[in-house]
Scaffold this motif. Structure first.
Motif, PDB file in Angstrom:
ATOM      1  N   THR A  29      -4.482  22.076-123.733  1.00  0.00           N
ATOM      2  CA  THR A  29      -5.195  22.154-125.007  1.00  0.00           C
ATOM      3  C   THR A  29      -6.333  21.137-125.092  1.00  0.00           C
ATOM      4  N   TRP A  30      -6.027  19.862-125.136  1.00  0.00           N
ATOM      5  CA  TRP A  30      -7.029  18.809-125.358  1.00  0.00           C
ATOM      6  C   TRP A  30      -7.820  18.463-124.103  1.00  0.00           C
ATOM      7  N   TYR A  31      -7.139  18.250-122.992  1.00  0.00           N
ATOM      8  CA  TYR A  31      -7.789  17.784-121.763  1.00  0.00           C
ATOM      9  C   TYR A  31      -8.908  18.712-121.287  1.00  0.00           C
ATOM     10  N   PRO A  32      -8.753  20.036-121.362  1.00  0.00           N
ATOM     11  CA  PRO A  32      -9.850  20.911-120.921  1.00  0.00           C
ATOM     12  C   PRO A  32     -11.125  20.765-121.753  1.00  0.00           C
ATOM     13  N   THR A  33     -11.018  20.220-122.964  1.00  0.00           N
ATOM     14  CA  THR A  33     -12.209  20.063-123.810  1.00  0.00           C
ATOM     15  C   THR A  33     -13.041  18.852-123.411  1.00  0.00           C
ATOM     16  N   LEU A  34     -12.517  17.999-122.554  1.00  0.00           N
ATOM     17  CA  LEU A  34     -13.221  16.780-122.160  1.00  0.00           C
ATOM     18  C   LEU A  34     -14.195  17.038-121.018  1.00  0.00           C
ATOM     19  N   VAL A  35     -15.288  16.288-121.033  1.00  0.00           N
ATOM     20  CA  VAL A  35     -16.217  16.294-119.912  1.00  0.00           C
ATOM     21  C   VAL A  35     -15.606  15.400-118.837  1.00  0.00           C
ATOM     22  N   LYS A  36     -15.481  15.962-117.617  1.00  0.00           N
ATOM     23  CA  LYS A  36     -14.865  15.229-116.512  1.00  0.00           C
ATOM     24  C   LYS A  36     -15.783  15.297-115.294  1.00  0.00           C
ATOM     25  N   PRO A  37     -15.738  14.283-114.438  1.00  0.00           N
ATOM     26  CA  PRO A  37     -16.585  14.317-113.242  1.00  0.00           C
ATOM     27  C   PRO A  37     -16.127  15.406-112.267  1.00  0.00           C
ATOM     28  N   THR A  38     -17.042  15.891-111.476  1.00  0.00           N
ATOM     29  CA  THR A  38     -16.734  16.970-110.531  1.00  0.00           C
ATOM     30  C   THR A  38     -15.783  16.517-109.430  1.00  0.00           C
ATOM     31  N   TRP A  39     -15.733  15.229-109.165  1.00  0.00           N
ATOM     32  CA  TRP A  39     -14.906  14.711-108.065  1.00  0.00           C
ATOM     33  C   TRP A  39     -13.441  14.473-108.442  1.00  0.00           C
ATOM     34  N   ILE A 102      -8.916   7.200-125.395  1.00  0.00           N
ATOM     35  CA  ILE A 102      -9.462   7.097-124.044  1.00  0.00           C
ATOM     36  C   ILE A 102      -9.894   5.669-123.725  1.00  0.00           C
ATOM     37  N   LYS A 103     -10.566   5.017-124.661  1.00  0.00           N
ATOM     38  CA  LYS A 103     -11.035   3.645-124.452  1.00  0.00           C
ATOM     39  C   LYS A 103      -9.849   2.691-124.284  1.00  0.00           C
ATOM     40  N   LEU A 104      -8.884   2.775-125.174  1.00  0.00           N
ATOM     41  CA  LEU A 104      -7.702   1.918-125.070  1.00  0.00           C
ATOM     42  C   LEU A 104      -6.961   2.191-123.761  1.00  0.00           C
ATOM     43  N   ALA A 105      -6.861   3.456-123.373  1.00  0.00           N
ATOM     44  CA  ALA A 105      -6.204   3.809-122.112  1.00  0.00           C
ATOM     45  C   ALA A 105      -6.939   3.187-120.926  1.00  0.00           C
ATOM     46  N   LEU A 147     -11.731   7.346-112.976  1.00  0.00           N
ATOM     47  CA  LEU A 147     -11.722   8.616-113.701  1.00  0.00           C
ATOM     48  C   LEU A 147     -11.591   8.379-115.200  1.00  0.00           C
ATOM     49  N   ASN A 148     -10.698   7.482-115.605  1.00  0.00           N
ATOM     50  CA  ASN A 148     -10.519   7.156-117.024  1.00  0.00           C
ATOM     51  C   ASN A 148     -11.830   6.609-117.601  1.00  0.00           C
ATOM     52  N   TYR A 149     -12.492   5.735-116.843  1.00  0.00           N
ATOM     53  CA  TYR A 149     -13.763   5.171-117.304  1.00  0.00           C
ATOM     54  C   TYR A 149     -14.799   6.268-117.512  1.00  0.00           C
ATOM     55  N   ARG A 150     -14.931   7.162-116.523  1.00  0.00           N
ATOM     56  CA  ARG A 150     -15.928   8.229-116.639  1.00  0.00           C
ATOM     57  C   ARG A 150     -15.623   9.147-117.814  1.00  0.00           C
ATOM     58  N   ILE A 151     -14.361   9.453-118.052  1.00  0.00           N
ATOM     59  CA  ILE A 151     -14.001  10.304-119.184  1.00  0.00           C
ATOM     60  C   ILE A 151     -14.320   9.579-120.486  1.00  0.00           C
ATOM     61  N   TRP A 152     -14.046   8.286-120.561  1.00  0.00           N
ATOM     62  CA  TRP A 152     -14.376   7.496-121.754  1.00  0.00           C
ATOM     63  C   TRP A 152     -15.886   7.480-121.966  1.00  0.00           C
ATOM     64  N   ASP A 154     -18.166   9.561-120.918  1.00  0.00           N
ATOM     65  CA  ASP A 154     -18.757  10.872-121.149  1.00  0.00           C
ATOM     66  C   ASP A 154     -18.205  11.619-122.350  1.00  0.00           C
ATOM     67  N   ASN A 155     -17.221  11.030-123.043  1.00  0.00           N
ATOM     68  CA  ASN A 155     -16.588  11.670-124.206  1.00  0.00           C
ATOM     69  C   ASN A 155     -16.430  10.645-125.329  1.00  0.00           C
ATOM     70  N   PRO A 156     -17.503  10.397-126.084  1.00  0.00           N
ATOM     71  CA  PRO A 156     -17.370   9.407-127.167  1.00  0.00           C
ATOM     72  C   PRO A 156     -16.256   9.798-128.139  1.00  0.00           C
ATOM     73  N   GLU A 157     -15.432   8.828-128.457  1.00  0.00           N
ATOM     74  CA  GLU A 157     -14.307   9.087-129.384  1.00  0.00           C
ATOM     75  C   GLU A 157     -14.829   9.173-130.826  1.00  0.00           C
ATOM     76  N   THR A 158     -14.252  10.106-131.560  1.00  0.00           N
ATOM     77  CA  THR A 158     -14.613  10.229-132.968  1.00  0.00           C
ATOM     78  C   THR A 158     -13.698   9.350-133.805  1.00  0.00           C
TER      79      THR A 158
END
Length: 161
Positions: A29-39, A102-105, A147-152, A154-158
């Protein structure tokens, strides 16, 4: 000696199973909505990799426990660091996948990676085999931290997250 070996080897999997319960829904549900790096590794790789890593770290903890004669004064630092990293490991999934923080993680996984490095260093003089069993885990955490850094990034938390 089979019971301590099996128990200590299986212990990390407890958090893995509980984390898997949280992750299972969020990966669909949630994870597919995130922008993730291709690698990034494919989703199917994570449970396979974590099974091996949990088994390796668990067996390594048994080797340290055995070498130091169980839970003794001598085992306080190496087993204490191990326990701390295990707690931090188990905490990451509810933070990232459960709370969507994501940031806290990211900051939590940085602390986890440092604690795993300290655990590995503390284990080396006691059992090189145990320390070497931690190396793939440390390598995977470096990938996971990036990976966690890139997701953080590329996906600003609301604010509601």
């Amino acid at each position: 000696m089979w019971i301590p070996m099996l128990g200590l080897t299986a212990l990390p999997h407890v958090g893995g199973v509980l984390g898997g319960i949280i992750t299972r829904k969020e990966v669909k549900t949630w994870y597919p909505t995130l922008v993730k790096p291709t690698w990034r590794p494919p989703n199917a790789a994570f449970p396979v990799v974590w099974t091996g890593l949990y088994t390796g770290m668990g067996y390594g903890s048994y080797l340290i426990w055995k070498e130091l004669g169980g839970f003794t004064e001598n085992s306080l630092v190496p087993m204490g660091l191990y326990g701390l990293q295990l707690a931090l490991n188990w905490a990451w999934t509810p933070i990232f996948f459960g709370a969507h923080k994501i940031k806290l993680a990211f900051f939590e996984i940085v602390l986890l990676t440092g604690t795993v490095a300290a655990t590995t260093v503390s284990w080396y003089p006691i059992s090189r085999t145990a320390a070497l069993l931690m190396v793939p885990y440390l390598a995977w955490l470096c990938l996971a931290t990036t990976l966690n850094y890139r997701i953080w990034r590329d996906n600003p938390e609301t604010k509601e997250e």
